[in-house]
Design an enzyme around this catalytic site. Structure first.
Site, PDB file in Angstrom:
ATOM      1  N   LEU A 169       0.807  -1.142  -0.228  1.00 54.30           N
ATOM      2  CA  LEU A 169       0.097   0.090  -0.107  1.00 54.30           C
ATOM      3  C   LEU A 169       0.847   1.149   0.061  1.00 54.30           C
ATOM      4  CD1 LEU A 169      -2.850  -1.125   2.501  1.00 54.30           C
ATOM      5  CD2 LEU A 169      -3.093  -0.547  -0.019  1.00 54.30           C
ATOM      6  N   LYS A 170       2.204   1.218   0.768  1.00 54.28           N
ATOM      7  CA  LYS A 170       2.960   2.176   0.838  1.00 54.28           C
ATOM      8  C   LYS A 170       3.303   2.722  -0.694  1.00 54.28           C
ATOM      9  CE  LYS A 170       6.024   5.521   1.948  1.00 54.28           C
ATOM     10  NZ  LYS A 170       5.718   6.795   2.162  1.00 54.28           N
TER      11      LYS A 170
END
Length: 317
Positions: A169-170
């Site tokens: 997600l980052k």
């Protein structure tokens, strides 16, 4: 809880500063002795090696520029992994490859300890005030153990699920940030080229559907001329490259992603790997012989939100 913090760079130093400022027992380690001395003067203790640090703390935090750097402090001759014990937690806050997270997590678990990945998002100015967002991947038991520490370093804390999910997600959010940075560079240069006032252009974007977090931060340092967002082209290339790898491994027919990777690799070659990332706008300015500047914009971003205790963000179901 005794906390060991390894990596006092642009982001890590600010996260460690939040812990020290809020009264935590912190031991620091960095290759730069000057940085170590600075944080010791603020109230931290120091360790002569990652191994020594690991022998004296309950929670080990790493915030480093590359997977290789994280591996070195954990697995090297003086690494802390060899002394990790049941009850200890390693909290990895670097932006890294999710497959490396899985590998390291297995090594930590083999020693009976716990591992969490907790990359941050929101910019160095928010890391400095404890208002940054944190993605936390790993077992819920470990998450609840480190949550009081995470809510000191960040404002909004999202438990993303199993190990690897936070890193995925980052890099996705960094990819989106980079896409908008490139789009803004094109848009601002075009508006300058056709003679529009740049302060008015900034406001037009800010109050419209074209607005974004990236515009409200990076456009300001672009228009100031400093282009200083405490993030460099090589780090952008790393992050968008990680996203591109994930997409291709999943057989997603991405089109923008390879282009963004290409643009920043060319930016590194033209301007230098350590050039500030907003200076990708030079790619558009220089062929036209113009400089995209406004007036009254800050040289660097400062978070004007007051520091407040963080909290867990719970997804809607």
């Amino acid at each position: 809880m005794k906390i060991g913090f390894i990596g006092l760079g642009n982001v890590g130093g600010k996260l460690a500063g939040s812990l020290i400022r809020n009264g935590h027992d912190v031991t620091v380690r960095d290759l730069d002795d000057r940085l170590v001395a600075e944080y010791v003067s603020r109230g931290a203790k120091s360790a002569s090696s990652p191994k020594e640090l690991g022998e004296t703390v309950d929670l080990i935090v790493t915030c480093l520029p590359s997977p290789a750097a994280s591996s070195a402090v954990a697995e090297g001759a003086d690494g802390f992994l060899q002394v990790m014990q049941p009850g200890q937690v390693w909290l990895e806050m670097s932006t890294t490859d999710y497959s490396e997270i899985i590998r390291l997590g297995a090594l930590v678990e083999a020693r009976g300890a716990m591992f969490m990945e907790c990359p941050v998002s929101g910019g160095c100015h928010r890391a400095d005030t404890g208002n940054i967002a944190i993605f936390a991947g790993g077992p819920r038991e470990a998450f609840e153990f480190v949550l009081p520490v995470l809510t000191t370093m960040g404002r909004r804390i999202l438990h993303t699920g199993a190990l690897g999910t936070a890193s995925q997600l980052k890099v996705m959010t960094n990819y989106l940030c980079t896409v908008h940075l490139v789009a803004l560079a094109e848009a601002l240069t075009t508006c300058k080229a056709i003679g529009l006032d740049m302060n008015t252009t900034y406001e037009a974007i800010r109050i419209s559907s074209g607005n974004s977090f990236v515009h409200e931060t990076e456009s300001q340092v672009i228009l100031n001329g400093s282009r200083d967002i405490n993030f460099t082209m090589d780090l952008v290339s790393k992050d968008v490259g990680l996203f591109d790898k994930i997409a291709h491994e999943a057989n997603v027919p991405v089109e923008l992603s390879p282009l963004i990777v290409k643009i920043f690799k060319e930016g590194e070659a033209a301007y230098g790997a350590r050039e500030f990332s907003p200076n990708i706008i030079r790619r558009y300015e220089e062929p036209l012989g113009i400089k995209v500047l406004g007036t009254g914009f800050p040289a660097e971003m400062v978070d004007d939100e007051p520091e407040e205790p963080g909290y867990e963000v719970v997804p809607k179901r």
